[in-house]
Scaffold this motif. Structure first.
Motif, PDB file in Angstrom:
ATOM      1  N   ALA A 148       2.504  -9.701 -94.244  1.00  0.00           N
ATOM      2  CA  ALA A 148       1.493  -9.825 -93.200  1.00  0.00           C
ATOM      3  C   ALA A 148       0.660 -11.076 -93.421  1.00  0.00           C
ATOM      4  CB  ALA A 148       0.591  -8.586 -93.198  1.00  0.00           C
ATOM      5  N   ASP A 149       0.134 -11.604 -92.333  1.00  0.00           N
ATOM      6  CA  ASP A 149      -0.752 -12.765 -92.421  1.00  0.00           C
ATOM      7  C   ASP A 149      -2.151 -12.283 -92.761  1.00  0.00           C
ATOM      8  OD1 ASP A 149       1.291 -14.495 -91.697  1.00  0.00           O
ATOM      9  OD2 ASP A 149       0.931 -14.151 -89.574  1.00  0.00           O
ATOM     10  N   ILE A 150      -2.476 -12.357 -94.027  1.00  0.00           N
ATOM     11  CA  ILE A 150      -3.779 -11.916 -94.507  1.00  0.00           C
ATOM     12  C   ILE A 150      -4.497 -13.134 -95.056  1.00  0.00           C
ATOM     13  CG2 ILE A 150      -4.973 -10.505 -96.226  1.00  0.00           C
ATOM     14  CD1 ILE A 150      -2.779  -8.447 -95.898  1.00  0.00           C
ATOM     15  N   GLN A 151      -5.707 -13.348 -94.601  1.00  0.00           N
ATOM     16  CA  GLN A 151      -6.471 -14.510 -95.029  1.00  0.00           C
ATOM     17  C   GLN A 151      -6.924 -14.385 -96.474  1.00  0.00           C
ATOM     18  OE1 GLN A 151      -6.845 -17.207 -93.103  1.00  0.00           O
ATOM     19  NE2 GLN A 151      -5.566 -16.167 -91.630  1.00  0.00           N
ATOM     20  N   SER A 152      -7.232 -13.175 -96.897  1.00  0.00           N
ATOM     21  CA  SER A 152      -7.750 -12.967 -98.240  1.00  0.00           C
ATOM     22  C   SER A 152      -7.356 -11.587 -98.734  1.00  0.00           C
ATOM     23  CB  SER A 152      -9.271 -13.087 -98.221  1.00  0.00           C
ATOM     24  OG  SER A 152      -9.824 -12.641 -99.441  1.00  0.00           O
ATOM     25  N   ALA A 153      -7.159 -11.462-100.034  1.00  0.00           N
ATOM     26  CA  ALA A 153      -6.878 -10.154-100.625  1.00  0.00           C
ATOM     27  C   ALA A 153      -8.091  -9.246-100.513  1.00  0.00           C
ATOM     28  CB  ALA A 153      -6.468 -10.315-102.079  1.00  0.00           C
ATOM     29  N   PHE A 154      -9.249  -9.825-100.209  1.00  0.00           N
ATOM     30  CA  PHE A 154     -10.476  -9.055-100.080  1.00  0.00           C
ATOM     31  C   PHE A 154     -10.712  -8.579 -98.642  1.00  0.00           C
ATOM     32  CE2 PHE A 154     -11.282 -11.335-103.999  1.00  0.00           C
ATOM     33  CZ  PHE A 154     -11.922 -10.401-104.775  1.00  0.00           C
ATOM     34  N   ASP A 155      -9.812  -8.917 -97.716  1.00  0.00           N
ATOM     35  CA  ASP A 155      -9.991  -8.489 -96.324  1.00  0.00           C
ATOM     36  C   ASP A 155     -10.085  -6.970 -96.237  1.00  0.00           C
ATOM     37  OD1 ASP A 155      -9.929 -11.052 -95.414  1.00  0.00           O
ATOM     38  OD2 ASP A 155      -7.954 -10.929 -94.469  1.00  0.00           O
ATOM     39  N   GLY A 156     -10.941  -6.519 -95.352  1.00  0.00           N
ATOM     40  CA  GLY A 156     -11.050  -5.086 -95.079  1.00  0.00           C
ATOM     41  C   GLY A 156     -11.853  -4.322 -96.112  1.00  0.00           C
ATOM     42  N   GLN A 157     -11.261  -3.266 -96.617  1.00  0.00           N
ATOM     43  CA  GLN A 157     -11.959  -2.315 -97.481  1.00  0.00           C
ATOM     44  C   GLN A 157     -12.518  -2.932 -98.763  1.00  0.00           C
ATOM     45  OE1 GLN A 157     -10.904  -0.711-100.548  1.00  0.00           O
ATOM     46  NE2 GLN A 157     -12.723   0.561-100.540  1.00  0.00           N
ATOM     47  N   PRO A 158     -11.781  -3.799 -99.487  1.00  0.00           N
ATOM     48  CA  PRO A 158     -12.378  -4.360-100.714  1.00  0.00           C
ATOM     49  C   PRO A 158     -13.659  -5.159-100.444  1.00  0.00           C
ATOM     50  CG  PRO A 158     -10.008  -4.684-100.733  1.00  0.00           C
ATOM     51  CD  PRO A 158     -10.365  -4.162 -99.360  1.00  0.00           C
ATOM     52  N   ARG A 159     -13.692  -5.923 -99.365  1.00  0.00           N
ATOM     53  CA  ARG A 159     -14.881  -6.705 -99.016  1.00  0.00           C
ATOM     54  C   ARG A 159     -16.058  -5.774 -98.698  1.00  0.00           C
ATOM     55  NH1 ARG A 159     -15.510 -11.953 -97.433  1.00  0.00           N
ATOM     56  NH2 ARG A 159     -13.256 -12.161 -97.417  1.00  0.00           N
ATOM     57  N   ARG A 160     -15.798  -4.740 -97.902  1.00  0.00           N
ATOM     58  CA  ARG A 160     -16.869  -3.784 -97.556  1.00  0.00           C
ATOM     59  C   ARG A 160     -17.372  -3.054 -98.791  1.00  0.00           C
ATOM     60  NH1 ARG A 160     -13.253  -2.838 -93.402  1.00  0.00           N
ATOM     61  NH2 ARG A 160     -12.548  -0.936 -94.399  1.00  0.00           N
ATOM     62  N   ALA A 161     -16.446  -2.686 -99.675  1.00  0.00           N
ATOM     63  CA  ALA A 161     -16.832  -1.950-100.883  1.00  0.00           C
ATOM     64  C   ALA A 161     -17.707  -2.811-101.795  1.00  0.00           C
ATOM     65  CB  ALA A 161     -15.583  -1.479-101.625  1.00  0.00           C
ATOM     66  N   LEU A 162     -17.333  -4.070-101.986  1.00  0.00           N
ATOM     67  CA  LEU A 162     -18.150  -4.953-102.828  1.00  0.00           C
ATOM     68  C   LEU A 162     -19.534  -5.163-102.218  1.00  0.00           C
ATOM     69  CD1 LEU A 162     -15.700  -7.730-104.051  1.00  0.00           C
ATOM     70  CD2 LEU A 162     -16.904  -6.041-105.439  1.00  0.00           C
ATOM     71  N   ARG A 163     -19.575  -5.400-100.915  1.00  0.00           N
ATOM     72  CA  ARG A 163     -20.869  -5.602-100.267  1.00  0.00           C
ATOM     73  C   ARG A 163     -21.749  -4.365-100.385  1.00  0.00           C
ATOM     74  NH1 ARG A 163     -18.977  -9.077 -95.082  1.00  0.00           N
ATOM     75  NH2 ARG A 163     -18.980 -11.084 -96.137  1.00  0.00           N
ATOM     76  N   SER A 164     -21.141  -3.185-100.317  1.00  0.00           N
ATOM     77  CA  SER A 164     -21.941  -1.960-100.401  1.00  0.00           C
ATOM     78  C   SER A 164     -22.587  -1.805-101.772  1.00  0.00           C
ATOM     79  CB  SER A 164     -21.097  -0.728-100.077  1.00  0.00           C
ATOM     80  OG  SER A 164     -20.234  -0.414-101.151  1.00  0.00           O
ATOM     81  N   LEU A 165     -21.970  -2.377-102.808  1.00  0.00           N
ATOM     82  CA  LEU A 165     -22.559  -2.308-104.139  1.00  0.00           C
ATOM     83  C   LEU A 165     -23.860  -3.098-104.219  1.00  0.00           C
ATOM     84  CD1 LEU A 165     -19.412  -2.716-106.413  1.00  0.00           C
ATOM     85  CD2 LEU A 165     -20.712  -0.629-105.981  1.00  0.00           C
ATOM     86  N   CYS A 166     -23.994  -4.109-103.377  1.00  0.00           N
ATOM     87  CA  CYS A 166     -25.197  -4.947-103.383  1.00  0.00           C
ATOM     88  C   CYS A 166     -26.236  -4.488-102.369  1.00  0.00           C
ATOM     89  CB  CYS A 166     -24.839  -6.404-103.103  1.00  0.00           C
ATOM     90  SG  CYS A 166     -23.900  -7.161-104.437  1.00  0.00           S
ATOM     91  N   ALA A 167     -25.882  -3.541-101.535  1.00  0.00           N
ATOM     92  CA  ALA A 167     -26.832  -3.072-100.522  1.00  0.00           C
ATOM     93  C   ALA A 167     -27.930  -2.245-101.165  1.00  0.00           C
ATOM     94  CB  ALA A 167     -26.103  -2.237 -99.467  1.00  0.00           C
ATOM     95  N   THR A 168     -29.150  -2.478-100.728  1.00  0.00           N
ATOM     96  CA  THR A 168     -30.284  -1.718-101.234  1.00  0.00           C
ATOM     97  C   THR A 168     -30.417  -0.453-100.406  1.00  0.00           C
ATOM     98  OG1 THR A 168     -31.388  -3.780-101.750  1.00  0.00           O
ATOM     99  CG2 THR A 168     -32.741  -1.804-101.727  1.00  0.00           C
ATOM    100  N   PRO A 169     -30.465   0.705-101.046  1.00  0.00           N
ATOM    101  CA  PRO A 169     -30.634   1.932-100.279  1.00  0.00           C
ATOM    102  C   PRO A 169     -31.975   1.936 -99.549  1.00  0.00           C
ATOM    103  CG  PRO A 169     -30.452   2.404-102.638  1.00  0.00           C
ATOM    104  CD  PRO A 169     -30.366   0.925-102.456  1.00  0.00           C
ATOM    105  N   PRO A 170     -32.022   2.459 -98.319  1.00  0.00           N
ATOM    106  CA  PRO A 170     -33.264   2.444 -97.552  1.00  0.00           C
ATOM    107  C   PRO A 170     -34.444   3.104 -98.262  1.00  0.00           C
ATOM    108  CG  PRO A 170     -31.430   3.202 -96.203  1.00  0.00           C
ATOM    109  CD  PRO A 170     -30.924   3.047 -97.599  1.00  0.00           C
ATOM    110  N   ALA A 171     -34.216   4.164 -99.008  1.00  0.00           N
ATOM    111  CA  ALA A 171     -35.314   4.865 -99.676  1.00  0.00           C
ATOM    112  C   ALA A 171     -35.954   3.994-100.754  1.00  0.00           C
ATOM    113  CB  ALA A 171     -34.814   6.164-100.276  1.00  0.00           C
ATOM    114  N   ALA A 172     -35.171   3.131-101.371  1.00  0.00           N
ATOM    115  CA  ALA A 172     -35.692   2.311-102.458  1.00  0.00           C
ATOM    116  C   ALA A 172     -36.271   0.985-101.977  1.00  0.00           C
ATOM    117  CB  ALA A 172     -34.571   2.040-103.462  1.00  0.00           C
ATOM    118  N   SER A 173     -36.115   0.698-100.703  1.00  0.00           N
ATOM    119  CA  SER A 173     -36.552  -0.617-100.234  1.00  0.00           C
ATOM    120  C   SER A 173     -38.050  -0.686 -99.968  1.00  0.00           C
ATOM    121  CB  SER A 173     -35.776  -1.000 -98.971  1.00  0.00           C
ATOM    122  OG  SER A 173     -36.089  -0.118 -97.915  1.00  0.00           O
ATOM    123  N   GLY A 174     -38.741   0.421 -99.895  1.00  0.00           N
ATOM    124  CA  GLY A 174     -40.189   0.420 -99.691  1.00  0.00           C
ATOM    125  C   GLY A 174     -40.571   0.158 -98.244  1.00  0.00           C
TER     126      GLY A 174
END
Length: 118
Positions: free
Chosen positions: A73-99
């Motif tokens: 398949a023509d995939i631009q990056s091995a991080f396309d889709g789920q891996p990219r979303r999963a990594l970004r979610s690790l850096c997301a601040t939970p709303p309760a902790a954001s003040g």
């Protein structure tokens, strides 16, 4: 700290995976050693590394037995889709902790005009 040797045996490939991952989710460099966040990030990075190294089945678009052919398949990056979303979610601040999402005055100026009585 996540280093290339924790991601995979091929140093060049592991370093490339880390560089792209840090671009997607810069916070992965700040995870404490052996923390749950670091373990989660490593699981994602190891899977991406293995997919790239083996050209995993997720990249296969079609296979033929006659003439033994595999189309990828023509995939631009091995991080396309789920891996990219999963990594970004690790850096997301939970709303309760954001003040609070703004500054609010402690006194109520309207009370000077019309005193509130309860």
């Amino acid at each position: 700290m996540i280093t290339h040797d924790k991601v995979g045996a091929d140093e060049d490939l592991a370093r490339e995976v880390l560089i792209v991952a840090r671009d997607i989710a810069p916070c992965i460099s700040s995870f404490a050693d052996d923390s749950e966040e670091q373990k989660d990030a490593l699981a994602i990075l190891k899977r991406v590394y293995k997919d790239i190294a083996a050209r995993g089945s997720r990249f296969v678009k079609g296979q033929r037995i006659g003439s033994a052919s595999v189309d990828y398949a023509d995939i631009q990056s091995a991080f396309d889709g789920q891996p990219r979303r999963a990594l970004r979610s690790l850096c997301a601040t939970p709303p309760a902790a954001s003040g609070p999402r703004g500054s609010f005055p402690l006194e109520r100026p309207i009370a000077r005009i019309w005193p509130e009585r309860y």
